[in-house]
Design an enzyme around this catalytic site. Structure first.
Site, PDB file in Angstrom:
ATOM      1  N   SER A   1       0.815  -1.223   0.000  1.00  0.00           N
ATOM      2  CA  SER A   1       0.000   0.000   0.000  1.00  0.00           C
ATOM      3  C   SER A   1       0.848   1.272   0.000  1.00  0.00           C
ATOM      4  O   SER A   1       1.908   1.334   0.634  1.00  0.00           O
ATOM      5  CB  SER A   1      -0.864  -0.005   1.260  1.00  0.00           C
ATOM      6  OG  SER A   1      -1.394   1.272   1.493  1.00  0.00           O
TER       7      SER A   1
ATOM      8  N   GLU B   1       0.138   3.679   1.698  1.00  0.00           N
ATOM      9  CA  GLU B   1       0.188   4.128   3.105  1.00  0.00           C
ATOM     10  C   GLU B   1       1.575   3.881   3.701  1.00  0.00           C
ATOM     11  O   GLU B   1       1.960   4.522   4.668  1.00  0.00           O
ATOM     12  CB  GLU B   1      -0.848   3.366   3.940  1.00  0.00           C
ATOM     13  CG  GLU B   1      -2.240   3.933   3.893  1.00  0.00           C
ATOM     14  CD  GLU B   1      -2.374   5.288   4.569  1.00  0.00           C
ATOM     15  OE1 GLU B   1      -2.098   5.396   5.770  1.00  0.00           O
ATOM     16  OE2 GLU B   1      -2.757   6.237   3.882  1.00  0.00           O
TER      17      GLU B   1
ATOM     18  N   TYR C   1      -1.565  -0.040  10.617  1.00  0.00           N
ATOM     19  CA  TYR C   1      -1.823  -0.688   9.316  1.00  0.00           C
ATOM     20  C   TYR C   1      -0.600  -0.547   8.403  1.00  0.00           C
ATOM     21  O   TYR C   1      -0.114  -1.521   7.832  1.00  0.00           O
ATOM     22  CB  TYR C   1      -3.056  -0.051   8.657  1.00  0.00           C
ATOM     23  CG  TYR C   1      -3.227  -0.417   7.203  1.00  0.00           C
ATOM     24  CD1 TYR C   1      -3.805  -1.628   6.829  1.00  0.00           C
ATOM     25  CD2 TYR C   1      -2.811   0.447   6.189  1.00  0.00           C
ATOM     26  CE1 TYR C   1      -3.952  -1.972   5.481  1.00  0.00           C
ATOM     27  CE2 TYR C   1      -2.959   0.114   4.852  1.00  0.00           C
ATOM     28  CZ  TYR C   1      -3.530  -1.082   4.504  1.00  0.00           C
ATOM     29  OH  TYR C   1      -3.671  -1.421   3.171  1.00  0.00           O
TER      30      TYR C   1
HETATM   31  P1  NAP Z   1     -11.287  -4.982   1.542  1.00  0.00           P
HETATM   32  O1  NAP Z   1     -12.417  -4.667   0.626  1.00  0.00           O
HETATM   33  O2  NAP Z   1     -11.286  -4.463   2.918  1.00  0.00           O
HETATM   34  O3  NAP Z   1     -11.163  -6.586   1.584  1.00  0.00           O
HETATM   35  C1  NAP Z   1     -10.367  -7.219   2.538  1.00  0.00           C
HETATM   36  C2  NAP Z   1     -10.504  -8.718   2.369  1.00  0.00           C
HETATM   37  O4  NAP Z   1      -9.677  -9.384   3.328  1.00  0.00           O
HETATM   38  C3  NAP Z   1     -11.931  -9.242   2.593  1.00  0.00           C
HETATM   39  O5  NAP Z   1     -12.180 -10.274   1.670  1.00  0.00           O
HETATM   40  C4  NAP Z   1     -11.855  -9.804   4.012  1.00  0.00           C
HETATM   41  O6  NAP Z   1     -12.808 -10.824   4.266  1.00  0.00           O
HETATM   42  C5  NAP Z   1     -10.453 -10.388   3.978  1.00  0.00           C
HETATM   43  N1  NAP Z   1      -9.895 -10.652   5.304  1.00  0.00           N
HETATM   44  C6  NAP Z   1      -9.728  -9.781   6.333  1.00  0.00           C
HETATM   45  N2  NAP Z   1      -9.162 -10.396   7.382  1.00  0.00           N
HETATM   46  C7  NAP Z   1      -8.962 -11.691   7.019  1.00  0.00           C
HETATM   47  C8  NAP Z   1      -8.426 -12.827   7.667  1.00  0.00           C
HETATM   48  N3  NAP Z   1      -7.977 -12.769   8.924  1.00  0.00           N
HETATM   49  N4  NAP Z   1      -8.378 -14.003   6.977  1.00  0.00           N
HETATM   50  C9  NAP Z   1      -8.860 -14.078   5.728  1.00  0.00           C
HETATM   51  N5  NAP Z   1      -9.385 -13.037   5.047  1.00  0.00           N
HETATM   52  C10 NAP Z   1      -9.445 -11.864   5.701  1.00  0.00           C
HETATM   53  O7  NAP Z   1      -9.896  -4.530   0.881  1.00  0.00           O
HETATM   54  P2  NAP Z   1      -9.560  -4.129  -0.636  1.00  0.00           P
HETATM   55  O8  NAP Z   1      -9.802  -2.678  -0.809  1.00  0.00           O
HETATM   56  O9  NAP Z   1     -10.164  -5.109  -1.566  1.00  0.00           O
HETATM   57  O10 NAP Z   1      -7.972  -4.301  -0.618  1.00  0.00           O
HETATM   58  C11 NAP Z   1      -7.357  -5.551  -0.885  1.00  0.00           C
HETATM   59  C12 NAP Z   1      -5.946  -5.550  -0.314  1.00  0.00           C
HETATM   60  O11 NAP Z   1      -5.193  -4.500  -0.905  1.00  0.00           O
HETATM   61  C13 NAP Z   1      -5.859  -5.323   1.196  1.00  0.00           C
HETATM   62  O12 NAP Z   1      -4.782  -6.078   1.677  1.00  0.00           O
HETATM   63  C14 NAP Z   1      -5.549  -3.835   1.323  1.00  0.00           C
HETATM   64  O13 NAP Z   1      -4.869  -3.587   2.530  1.00  0.00           O
HETATM   65  C15 NAP Z   1      -4.680  -3.626   0.103  1.00  0.00           C
HETATM   66  N6  NAP Z   1      -4.704  -2.288  -0.487  1.00  0.00           N
HETATM   67  C16 NAP Z   1      -5.878  -1.715  -0.829  1.00  0.00           C
HETATM   68  C17 NAP Z   1      -5.873  -0.469  -1.433  1.00  0.00           C
HETATM   69  C18 NAP Z   1      -7.153   0.204  -1.852  1.00  0.00           C
HETATM   70  O14 NAP Z   1      -7.122   1.415  -2.126  1.00  0.00           O
HETATM   71  N7  NAP Z   1      -8.260  -0.508  -1.966  1.00  0.00           N
HETATM   72  C19 NAP Z   1      -4.655   0.172  -1.696  1.00  0.00           C
HETATM   73  C20 NAP Z   1      -3.467  -0.460  -1.344  1.00  0.00           C
HETATM   74  C21 NAP Z   1      -3.496  -1.700  -0.752  1.00  0.00           C
HETATM   75  P3  NAP Z   1     -14.289 -10.491   4.823  1.00  0.00           P
HETATM   76  O15 NAP Z   1     -15.118 -10.144   3.606  1.00  0.00           O
HETATM   77  O16 NAP Z   1     -14.690 -11.755   5.468  1.00  0.00           O
HETATM   78  O17 NAP Z   1     -14.162  -9.334   5.776  1.00  0.00           O
HETATM   79  N1  GDD Z   2     -12.625   6.492   6.184  1.00  0.00           N
HETATM   80  C1  GDD Z   2     -12.842   7.808   6.340  1.00  0.00           C
HETATM   81  N2  GDD Z   2     -14.051   8.221   6.831  1.00  0.00           N
HETATM   82  N3  GDD Z   2     -11.861   8.668   5.999  1.00  0.00           N
HETATM   83  C2  GDD Z   2     -12.114   9.997   6.127  1.00  0.00           C
HETATM   84  C3  GDD Z   2     -13.342  10.479   6.610  1.00  0.00           C
HETATM   85  C4  GDD Z   2     -14.350   9.546   6.985  1.00  0.00           C
HETATM   86  O1  GDD Z   2     -15.434   9.902   7.421  1.00  0.00           O
HETATM   87  N4  GDD Z   2     -13.291  11.838   6.600  1.00  0.00           N
HETATM   88  C5  GDD Z   2     -12.097  12.185   6.130  1.00  0.00           C
HETATM   89  N5  GDD Z   2     -11.364  11.073   5.851  1.00  0.00           N
HETATM   90  C6  GDD Z   2      -9.974  11.072   5.342  1.00  0.00           C
HETATM   91  C7  GDD Z   2      -8.998  10.201   6.122  1.00  0.00           C
HETATM   92  O2  GDD Z   2      -8.553  10.881   7.293  1.00  0.00           O
HETATM   93  C8  GDD Z   2      -7.905   9.998   5.069  1.00  0.00           C
HETATM   94  O3  GDD Z   2      -7.016  11.086   5.077  1.00  0.00           O
HETATM   95  C9  GDD Z   2      -8.655  10.020   3.749  1.00  0.00           C
HETATM   96  O4  GDD Z   2      -9.971  10.493   4.048  1.00  0.00           O
HETATM   97  C10 GDD Z   2      -8.787   8.644   3.087  1.00  0.00           C
HETATM   98  O5  GDD Z   2      -9.277   7.727   4.056  1.00  0.00           O
HETATM   99  P1  GDD Z   2      -9.810   6.274   3.630  1.00  0.00           P
HETATM  100  O6  GDD Z   2     -10.816   6.386   2.546  1.00  0.00           O
HETATM  101  O7  GDD Z   2     -10.205   5.580   4.884  1.00  0.00           O
HETATM  102  O8  GDD Z   2      -8.539   5.591   2.943  1.00  0.00           O
HETATM  103  P2  GDD Z   2      -7.004   5.519   3.399  1.00  0.00           P
HETATM  104  O9  GDD Z   2      -6.232   6.378   2.436  1.00  0.00           O
HETATM  105  O10 GDD Z   2      -6.832   5.781   4.840  1.00  0.00           O
HETATM  106  O11 GDD Z   2      -6.677   3.980   3.163  1.00  0.00           O
HETATM  107  C11 GDD Z   2      -7.071   3.303   1.964  1.00  0.00           C
HETATM  108  O12 GDD Z   2      -6.077   3.433   0.999  1.00  0.00           O
HETATM  109  C12 GDD Z   2      -4.821   2.823   1.323  1.00  0.00           C
HETATM  110  C13 GDD Z   2      -3.867   3.086   0.154  1.00  0.00           C
HETATM  111  O13 GDD Z   2      -3.160   4.275   0.356  1.00  0.00           O
HETATM  112  C14 GDD Z   2      -7.337   1.838   2.334  1.00  0.00           C
HETATM  113  O14 GDD Z   2      -7.898   1.200   1.214  1.00  0.00           O
HETATM  114  C15 GDD Z   2      -6.046   1.130   2.683  1.00  0.00           C
HETATM  115  O15 GDD Z   2      -6.306  -0.262   2.841  1.00  0.00           O
HETATM  116  C16 GDD Z   2      -5.060   1.344   1.545  1.00  0.00           C
HETATM  117  O16 GDD Z   2      -3.838   0.699   1.818  1.00  0.00           O
END
Ligand code: NAP
Ligand code: GDD
Length: 342
Positions: free
Chosen positions: A133, A135, A157
């Site tokens: 990520s 992050e 995280y």
């Molecule tokens: P998500 O929608 O939160 O999905 C997370 C998945 O992980 C769900 O299928 C969840 O299952 C499963 N999971 C959580 N804890 C587990 C455990 N202990 N054992 C087995 N499965 C488990 O996340 P996403 O947005 O698709 O992201 C996928 C991956 O990419 C994550 O690792 C996230 O950290 C990473 N990532 C995401 C972003 C982004 O912007 N989306 C960016 C960078 C990296 P349940 O459905 O049962 O909860």
């Molecule tokens: N969730 C959330 N809810 N975030 C908020 C809110 C709120 O009500 N209001 C403001 N924010 C701000 C957070 O403080 C953060 O700066 C920004 O919105 C984005 O928050 P999220 O959408 O929760 O995403 P993230 O950037 O913290 O994390 C996501 O992206 C990462 C990649 O950079 C997640 O998908 C992570 O799993 C992923 O790694």
């Protein structure tokens, strides 16, 4: 033409897992997904892909397991004998990771290590993808981040993702595993969980339009993120496992926009006055914030031939239209027409 493979996806019920499974199935591959037992259904995002596994030709199979149950991981590797493993499972919410640091670290660092170890101890040699990520860059010092930028994690995280990233490198270098780290910047879609800010905004506004909600509570509006479109990011992930050599790749759009900009654009499309509906709630603030992220995906462009196609305003529209349909509204009737998008 690529030979059909057997893929194992952890996190298949999440946003990314569902798009990845869809793409792999479309390409003719066999897909196995690890799912957690849950007291209510957690498979909504993949139900459209599911065919009874007893039906001839069914190519999606789901298996109960958990990243924290290493015996289930070992069993799965032996049973499925995958050619590719995509490790997408994680406690993926940054704010929640401050409330549950140990659980977050366990799923990400220990879970990734258990999966790598299950592979190493078997005679199966799948290619391995780790969902890293942006992050991890955290408290950035430079306006752009690429594969050589330093990691300065700002949350449990992010710290855990740095640990998993390092572990993947160890297994690649020590044991010769074909293991790659994707460093993906934020990517969104109509399948994004509504607890992340983009979907919270588009869903919230659609519900206001439908008369189901009267307001939207948000935290820090000034943070900026590099937001792309999730299905395109899963294309990049697949390409990473098709290279001759394992390597790490940043995936990003190269544009950064604040949460406020995302909110303003959504309200503009919905033709609503944000002053009336948006309220500040400190519960959504984080003990430490990542102020700004912007990725340089030049290496992915050059080596994978990957480029993002969906820009910021188009992403907002895709998500808002989907959320309008979800609450029974016709986007053509309630949103500004597409040709009036800035
Ligand atoms: P998500 O929608 O939160 O999905 C997370 C998945 O992980 C769900 O299928 C969840 O299952 C499963 N999971 C959580 N804890 C587990 C455990 N202990 N054992 C087995 N499965 C488990 O996340 P996403 O947005 O698709 O992201 C996928 C991956 O990419 C994550 O690792 C996230 O950290 C990473 N990532 C995401 C972003 C982004 O912007 N989306 C960016 C960078 C990296 P349940 O459905 O049962 O909860
Ligand atoms: N969730 C959330 N809810 N975030 C908020 C809110 C709120 O009500 N209001 C403001 N924010 C701000 C957070 O403080 C953060 O700066 C920004 O919105 C984005 O928050 P999220 O959408 O929760 O995403 P993230 O950037 O913290 O994390 C996501 O992206 C990462 C990649 O950079 C997640 O998908 C992570 O799993 C992923 O790694």
């Amino acid at each position: 033409m690529r030979v059909p493979t057997v893929a194992l996806i952890t996190g298949i019920t999440g946003q990314d897992g569902s798009y990845l499974a869809e793409q792999l199935l479309d390409l003719g591959h066999e897909v196995h997904g690890l799912i957690r037992r849950s007291s209510s259904f957690n498979t909504a995002r993949i139900e459209h892909l599911y065919v009874d596994p007893h039906v001839e030709g069914a190519r999606l199979k789901l298996h109960y397991g958990d990243l924290l149950d290493s015996s289930s991981l070992r069993r799965l590797i032996e049973e499925v004998r995958p050619d590719e493993v995509y490790n997408l499972a994680a406690q993926s919410h940054v704010r929640v990771s401050f409330d549950m640091p140990e659980y977050t670290a366990a799923t990400i660092v220990q879970g990734t290590t258990s999966l790598l170890e299950a592979i190493r101890q078997s005679d199966v040699r799948p290619r391995f993808y780790q969902a890293g990520s942006s992050e991890m860059f955290g408290a950035v010092l430079e306006p752009w981040q690429d594969e050589s930028s330093p990691f300065r994690p700002q949350s449990p995280y992010a710290a855990a993702k740095v640990g998993a990233h390092a572990m993947v490198r160890v297994y690649r270098e020590a044991y010769g595993l074909f293991a790659v780290n994707g460093i993906l910047f934020n990517h969104e879609s109509p399948r994004r969980s509504p607890t992340f800010v983009t979907r919270k905004i588009t869903r919230g506004i659609a519900r206001i339009l439908a008369g189901l909600d009267t307001g939207l509570f948000l935290g820090n509006l000034e943070a900026s993120r590099d937001w792309g479109y999730a299905p395109e990011y899963m294309e990049a992930v697949r390409l990473m496992l098709q290279q001759d050599e394992p390597d790490d790749f940043v995936i990003a759009t190269g544009e950064t926009h604040s949460v406020r900009e995302f909110m303003v654009e959504t309200f503009r499309l919905a033709q609503l006055d944000q002053e009336r509906y948006v309220h500040f709630d400190p519960v959504y603030l984080r003990p430490a914030e990542v102020e700004s992220l912007r990725g340089d995906a030049s290496k992915a462009a050059e080596r994978l031939g990957w480029k993002p196609r969906t820009k910021f305003t188009a992403l907002v529209r895709i998500m808002l239209e989907a959320d309008c349909r979800e609450v029974g509204l016709d986007p053509a009737k309630v949103l500004l027409p597409a040709d009036e998008v800035a």
